[in-house]
Design an enzyme around this catalytic site. Structure first.
Site, PDB file in Angstrom:
ATOM      1  N   GLY A 150       0.737 -20.714   4.758  1.00  0.00           N
ATOM      2  CA  GLY A 150       1.522 -20.123   3.678  1.00  0.00           C
ATOM      3  C   GLY A 150       2.957 -20.618   3.734  1.00  0.00           C
ATOM      4  N   GLY A 198       6.468 -17.242   5.575  1.00  0.00           N
ATOM      5  CA  GLY A 198       5.947 -18.383   6.313  1.00  0.00           C
ATOM      6  C   GLY A 198       7.053 -19.348   6.691  1.00  0.00           C
ATOM      7  N   PHE A 208      19.191  -0.299  -7.079  1.00  0.00           N
ATOM      8  CA  PHE A 208      17.760  -0.446  -7.340  1.00  0.00           C
ATOM      9  C   PHE A 208      17.124   0.935  -7.203  1.00  0.00           C
ATOM     10  CE2 PHE A 208      14.986  -4.435  -7.104  1.00  0.00           C
ATOM     11  CZ  PHE A 208      15.797  -5.147  -7.944  1.00  0.00           C
ATOM     12  N   ASP A 217      -5.781 -15.112   0.121  1.00  0.00           N
ATOM     13  CA  ASP A 217      -6.562 -16.004   0.989  1.00  0.00           C
ATOM     14  C   ASP A 217      -6.543 -15.550   2.447  1.00  0.00           C
ATOM     15  OD1 ASP A 217      -7.036 -17.519  -1.296  1.00  0.00           O
ATOM     16  OD2 ASP A 217      -5.255 -18.753  -0.967  1.00  0.00           O
ATOM     17  N   GLN A 242       0.958  -1.669  -5.796  1.00  0.00           N
ATOM     18  CA  GLN A 242       2.085  -1.267  -6.631  1.00  0.00           C
ATOM     19  C   GLN A 242       1.955  -1.831  -8.042  1.00  0.00           C
ATOM     20  OE1 GLN A 242       6.401  -2.666  -5.928  1.00  0.00           O
ATOM     21  NE2 GLN A 242       6.391  -0.462  -5.567  1.00  0.00           N
ATOM     22  N   HIS A 301       4.162  -2.521 -11.105  1.00  0.00           N
ATOM     23  CA  HIS A 301       5.580  -2.602 -11.449  1.00  0.00           C
ATOM     24  C   HIS A 301       5.758  -2.028 -12.847  1.00  0.00           C
ATOM     25  CE1 HIS A 301       9.609  -4.083 -12.160  1.00  0.00           C
ATOM     26  NE2 HIS A 301       9.679  -4.469 -10.900  1.00  0.00           N
ATOM     27  N   LEU A 331       7.065 -10.612 -14.944  1.00  0.00           N
ATOM     28  CA  LEU A 331       7.906  -9.554 -14.395  1.00  0.00           C
ATOM     29  C   LEU A 331       9.281  -9.505 -15.051  1.00  0.00           C
ATOM     30  CD1 LEU A 331       8.540  -7.490 -12.054  1.00  0.00           C
ATOM     31  CD2 LEU A 331       9.304  -9.457 -10.743  1.00  0.00           C
ATOM     32  N   GLU A 351      13.520  -4.888 -11.795  1.00  0.00           N
ATOM     33  CA  GLU A 351      14.067  -3.537 -11.722  1.00  0.00           C
ATOM     34  C   GLU A 351      15.595  -3.583 -11.823  1.00  0.00           C
ATOM     35  OE1 GLU A 351      12.024  -1.102  -8.891  1.00  0.00           O
ATOM     36  OE2 GLU A 351      13.906  -0.363  -8.075  1.00  0.00           O
ATOM     37  N   ARG A 366       9.095   3.209  -7.918  1.00  0.00           N
ATOM     38  CA  ARG A 366       8.301   2.465  -8.903  1.00  0.00           C
ATOM     39  C   ARG A 366       7.024   3.186  -9.280  1.00  0.00           C
ATOM     40  NH1 ARG A 366       9.010  -3.805  -6.811  1.00  0.00           N
ATOM     41  NH2 ARG A 366      11.097  -4.023  -7.648  1.00  0.00           N
ATOM     42  N   HIS A 373       1.583  -5.590  -9.199  1.00  0.00           N
ATOM     43  CA  HIS A 373       2.731  -6.352  -8.719  1.00  0.00           C
ATOM     44  C   HIS A 373       2.704  -6.664  -7.233  1.00  0.00           C
ATOM     45  CE1 HIS A 373       6.794  -7.831  -8.665  1.00  0.00           C
ATOM     46  NE2 HIS A 373       7.228  -6.877  -7.882  1.00  0.00           N
ATOM     47  N   GLU A 394       3.817 -10.364   2.668  1.00  0.00           N
ATOM     48  CA  GLU A 394       2.945  -9.487   1.888  1.00  0.00           C
ATOM     49  C   GLU A 394       1.534  -9.415   2.467  1.00  0.00           C
ATOM     50  OE1 GLU A 394       3.185 -10.138  -2.329  1.00  0.00           O
ATOM     51  OE2 GLU A 394       1.601  -8.693  -2.796  1.00  0.00           O
ATOM     52  N   ARG A 430       6.205   0.578  -2.180  1.00  0.00           N
ATOM     53  CA  ARG A 430       7.323  -0.248  -1.738  1.00  0.00           C
ATOM     54  C   ARG A 430       8.532  -0.020  -2.635  1.00  0.00           C
ATOM     55  NH1 ARG A 430       9.414  -5.069  -3.341  1.00  0.00           N
ATOM     56  NH2 ARG A 430       7.706  -5.718  -4.690  1.00  0.00           N
ATOM     57  N   LEU A 452      11.521  -8.844  -0.145  1.00  0.00           N
ATOM     58  CA  LEU A 452      12.231 -10.012   0.373  1.00  0.00           C
ATOM     59  C   LEU A 452      12.780  -9.724   1.768  1.00  0.00           C
ATOM     60  CD1 LEU A 452      14.167 -11.510  -2.705  1.00  0.00           C
ATOM     61  CD2 LEU A 452      11.960 -12.172  -1.754  1.00  0.00           C
TER      62      LEU A 452
END
Lengths: 590, 234, 123
Positions: free
Chosen positions: A15, A20, A121, A224, A243, A245, A255, A258, A289, A356, A390, A401, A407
């Site tokens: 990844g 990753g 947020f 995967d 989740q 969104h 997307l 937010e 959310r 999301h 994730e 979340r 992030l």
């Protein structure tokens, strides 16, 4: 496969997204031979689509901000099934990880004093929920994920990480001790299959939003890592927690951050009413959310939806003024004009809750080590196997979340995995080599697909799977309906396993990749379905019509789905942070 | 029915590339070019193209659409269909691996050449390095590049010298770091660009500006690099 | 950094500058000539040779022919290294390009020497 080539590395990261590449960077910096296997060129990974920012208590907007407040918000947001030790680690280490990114060159937006710009947020508070709305999400305009992903790729180039770009990992290779010793991977360009041997295998394979028909996720988000891990017999955790969104563009699914609501935008129904004032009197549009998404669906179901079919609501931004929108949300203007044919400067954006984020994943500890249960049901580390981002469930997001925490999750735990593996490698890793049988076992799925000439088309089966998930395991869930969905998935399994591969060529055969991705989607969907039906309460993103209340007495726990027996077990939530007392579950209101 | 003509080439089967004509029922809807490709692939799984985010931020699906480079996912049919015809080819100028998939090695090699990372060896502070909003604003229009290669593969100078001319995308990124107030590598960066090929093969044709799906302006960035070279030489 | 022995200047920048400066000189010369012919639509031999006998004019003409030489060389060198390359036409490109470059140099030198001869006269 006696003539299959073997490539050897100290560490292999599967990844090339944010987590990753953060893990790879850590290992490459310390001089270990590190490879990143990624099915797309790294900057095409889904991290690139993250918009609003990275939430972290760097005390720029508010000099008195504390990571403990962020920790409180995250635990409350998780509806109390986030592991407090992991959340504590993330919130405490976060600032260091964010400053590192800045030092690497991430072009954060700035305040007048030169510090990183932070925006409000959802779910953010000061003083443990007592001090009003906080602004804690560090942003690079509304392209934070893009900026972050490119910065990490650049850092890896600088440190000469080996990239196996456009390689697809097929399955895990386990040795006689049930330890992971690498993966089987296909070079997509040539079709060559290789055993990539490694002392540490890190799954940073991202989410699987493509199990739903309507998702903000990229085409490549097919779970995967989850699929491979489950086929290897390892459990997955909290897979019922998906989740939705609140603001995906109606029809397109893309997307809308937010951050729009953080900057002062709000949702309205067909009467022009700011309905979130009714559902969350304090936080309003910046509630969690899960809360906002559910409120939107309720508005729509009550006949107050917008548009011809009354099937969406509006996100109003025009009152913010063109200048602010251009400066703070330039990407959103672009997306809305392209996909909603609406110019947010003058008209609202049609939005609808859209799949999301996968809160669940491969259970790990704070060091990224993957966990499994032994025969007696005790937790055990899987040697050689790690997960972050994730794909992992460490678990910092629990049942829901908070925006901007993904992030942070991926840089903090990508980094943590890298640091721990570095230490392991320094101390010496001694894993038994895989035998030919071990490798052949990992080749089973690929061999089956390669020979599958009958069967149905992948595109048809995928659409069917997505429809089942969308209809039976959406924002609101009901036991009988979920049972029906599980039956449908059961019936779908043999058909998906028998998917047709009409194109057997070697050069850039994306049909083969899609057939393999479909196997992974199925694993994720099944785990989601079974775990969702099993949890008979409503918590965070998991909202049941037949069990509407949170039930701490019975369900203050993680779900652990065991792929071999297709059963679900309970796992305790961690309530033992290291530096302070735990936050006890309270009624969650915004 | 829309007539969609697509460049096909599978090195294992075809001795040479050819155009295959598909028909696509738009049902009166103005969908994106990527939607058309996805639909056609569902019917013919051998059709090969790259795609990921489908919202114009990952840069996977740069292709040549009716003669102009662009991202399939954010190009609506209404912009590119002429006389009920749509022609999709791989991005020009780089080797084709299969169908619409090109070998981008040379493109990435040019990107790597410009040292696409912040160079600053002064000890980092305990917090972030400070940067004024004005200095940060200098990076706008530069950092947004998604490396889709639409610009470089539309540039004749890059077609002729993809191994020596850095190309619009790489140069935009070169300037992104030159313009960063936190970067200390200016001298070194400029020295690496001051040859007759890397920057100076740009003849201001401006195809790059015309095709950039993010609305960026590499030609302007190249102009800034030239000015910096000039002022550092005098 | 791409090295090339056959570029005229030290660097891409000096080539680029030379191209611009020479263009300015050529433009100035052209404008001057146009002006001259506007004022003297059909100049006599005396006017014409008088114009070219002043030292300033001779230096102006000399600068212009040198500008043409430099401008042409840089331009042609660019064109040749665009199209006559191993990448485009195979290994024979290098000898062909060398030959064309030498031919170009010969032509340019010829014109420069000829101009010098006209301006100052060797015999």
């Amino acid at each position: 496969m006696a003539n299959m080539r073997t490539m050897s590395f100290d560490a292999v990261i599967v990844g090339g997204g944010g987590s990753g590449m953060r893990a790879a960077l850590q290992l490459a910096q310390s001089g270990y031979k590190t490879a990143v296997i990624t099915k797309v060129f790294p900057t095409r990974s889904h991290t690139v689509s993250a918009q609003g920012g990275i939430t972290c208590a760097i005390a720029s907007d508010d000099p008195n901000d504390q990571w403990q407040w962020h920790m409180y918000d995250t635990i409350k947001g998780s509806d109390y099934i986030g592991d407090q030790e992991a959340i504590e680690y993330m919130c405490k280490t976060g600032p260091e990880a964010v400053f590192e990114l800045e030092h690497m060159g991430l072009p954060f937006s700035r305040n007048d004093n030169g510090r990183i710009y932070q925006r409000p947020f959802g779910g953010q508070s000061k003083d443990f929920g007592e001090g009003g709305q906080a602004a804690r999400t560090c942003a690079a305009a509304d392209r934070t994920g893009h900026a972050l992903l490119h910065t990490l790729y650049q850092g890896n180039l600088k440190n000469e990480t080996v990239f196996l770009n456009e390689w697809f990992a097929v399955d895990l290779v386990k040795n006689a001790d049930n330890a992971v010793v690498g993966v089987i991977a296909i070079n997509i360009e040539t079709g060559e299959t290789v055993y990539v041997k490694s002392k540490a295998t890190v799954f940073a394979t991202g989410g699987a939003g493509r199990i739903y028909a309507s998702t903000t996720n990229a085409h490549i988000c097919t779970g995967d890592g989850i699929g491979m891990s489950m086929r290897a017999g390892f459990p997955v955790q909290d897979m019922e927690m998906w989740q939705f969104h609140p603001t995906g563009i109606h029809g397109a699914g893309t997307l809308v951050t937010e951050g729009c609501r953080g900057e002062g935008g709000y949702l309205v129904n067909k009467d022009g009413e700011r309905f979130m004032e009714r559902y969350a009197p304090n936080a309003k549009d910046l509630a969690g959310r899960d809360v906002v998404a559910r409120s939107m669906v309720q508005e729509i179901l009550a006949g107050r939806g917008c548009g011809e079919n009354g099937d969406h609501v509006f996100l109003k931004l025009d009152h913010l003024g063109e200048e602010t929108l251009n400066a703070k949300l330039p990407g959103i203007l672009e997306l809305s004009r392209t996909f909603a044919h609406a110019d947010p400067v003058v008209e609202p954006i049609p939005v609808v809750p859209t799949c999301h984020y996968m809160m669940g994943g491969i259970p790990t500890n704070v060091d990224g080590q993957a966990l499994t249960l032994d025969d007696a049901g005790n937790e055990q580390v899987v040697e050689g196997f790690y997960a972050c981002g994730e794909a992992a469930c460490v678990s910092v997001h629990g049942a829901n979340r908070l925006g901007g925490n993904s992030l942070l999750d991926l840089v903090v735990f990508g980094r943590a995995s890298g640091l721990f593996i570095e230490k392991q490698l320094r101390e010496g890793v001694d894993l038994k080599d895989a035998t030919e049988d071990d490798i052949n076992r990992a080749m089973q799925v690929l061999n089956r697909i390669n020979q599958s000439q009958e069967g149905e088309k992948a595109s048809v089966l995928r659409a069917e799977l997505q429809t089942i998930m969308q209809n039976h395991f959406g924002v609101f869930r009901r036991g009988d309906f979920m049972k029906e969905g599980i039956e449908k998935l059961k019936a779908l399994r043999p058909r998906i396993e028998n998917v047709q591969l009409s194109d057997t060529s070697n050069a850039f055969n994306t049909a083969r990749i899609e057939a393999l991705e479909l196997q992974n989607l199925l694993e994720v969907a099944e785990a989601t379905a079974v775990a969702a039906e099993w949890r008979t309460e409503s918590r965070g993103a998991h909202a049941r019509e037949d069990f509407q209340e949170r039930d701490d007495e019975n369900w203050l726990c993680h779900s652990i789905y065991l792929p071999e027996s297709q059963t679900v077990a309970k796992r305790d939530v961690n309530f033992t942070p290291k530096t302070r007392e735990a936050f006890e579950p309270k009624v969650r209101t915004y | 029915m829309l007539e969609v003509s697509i460049y096909r080439y599978n090195p294992e089967v075809d001795s040479e590339p050819y155009m295959q004509v598909f028909s696509y029922d738009t049902q009166g809807k103005d969908v994106m070019v990527l939607d058309v490709l996805e639909k056609l692939k569902a019917e013919d799984p051998t059709l090969v193209f790259r795609r990921s985010c489908r919202e114009g931020v990952c840069g996977s699906d740069g292709v040549n659409i009716s003669g102009k480079n662009g991202l399939a996912c954010i190009t609506p049919l209404s912009e590119v269909v002429k006389n009920n015809k749509l022609v999709i080819r791989p991005l020009p100028g780089l080797p084709v691996i299969r169908d619409l998939v090109i070998d981008m090695t040379q493109f990435y090699a040019q990107y790597e050449k410009i040292q696409p990372y912040l160079i600053n060896n002064t000890p980092a502070p305990a917090i972030e390095r400070l940067q004024s909003p004005e200095d940060r604003a200098k990076l706008d229009g530069l950092y947004e590049c998604i490396l889709c290669a639409c610009c470089s593969t539309a540039c004749p100078s890059f077609w002729w010298n993809p191994d020596k001319f850095i190309g619009p995308s790489g140069l935009l990124q070169a300037y992104r770091f030159l313009a960063d107030s936190r970067d200390r590598g200016t001298e070194d960066r400029l020295a690496n660009l001051d040859d007759p090929f890397s920057v100076f093969r740009c003849h201001g044709i401006m195809n790059c500006v015309q095709v950039c799906p993010k609305g960026l302006n590499p030609t302007k960035a190249i102009g800034h690099i030239r000015s910096m070279l000039l002022s550092s030489a005098t | 950094m791409v090295k090339s022995v056959t570029s005229l200047g030290r660097s891409g920048l000096s080539d680029w500058l030379l191209q611009r400066v020479s263009a300015l000189i050529m433009s100035a010369y052209l404008l001057f000539m146009v002006g001259f012919f506007v004022l003297n639509p059909s100049p006599s031999y005396e006017q014409w040779s008088g114009l070219h006998s002043s030292l300033a004019m001779r230096i102006f003409s000399l600068l212009t022919i040198l500008s043409i030489a430099a401008h042409a060389w840089i331009g042609i060198w660019c064109v040749l290294t665009d199209y006559i390359t191993v990448r485009l036409i195979g290994p024979k490109a290098t000898p062909i390009r060398m030959f064309l470059q030498l031919a170009m140099i010969a032509v340019i030198l010829f014109y420069v020497v000829w101009t010098l001869d006209i301006l100052w006269g060797f015999n």
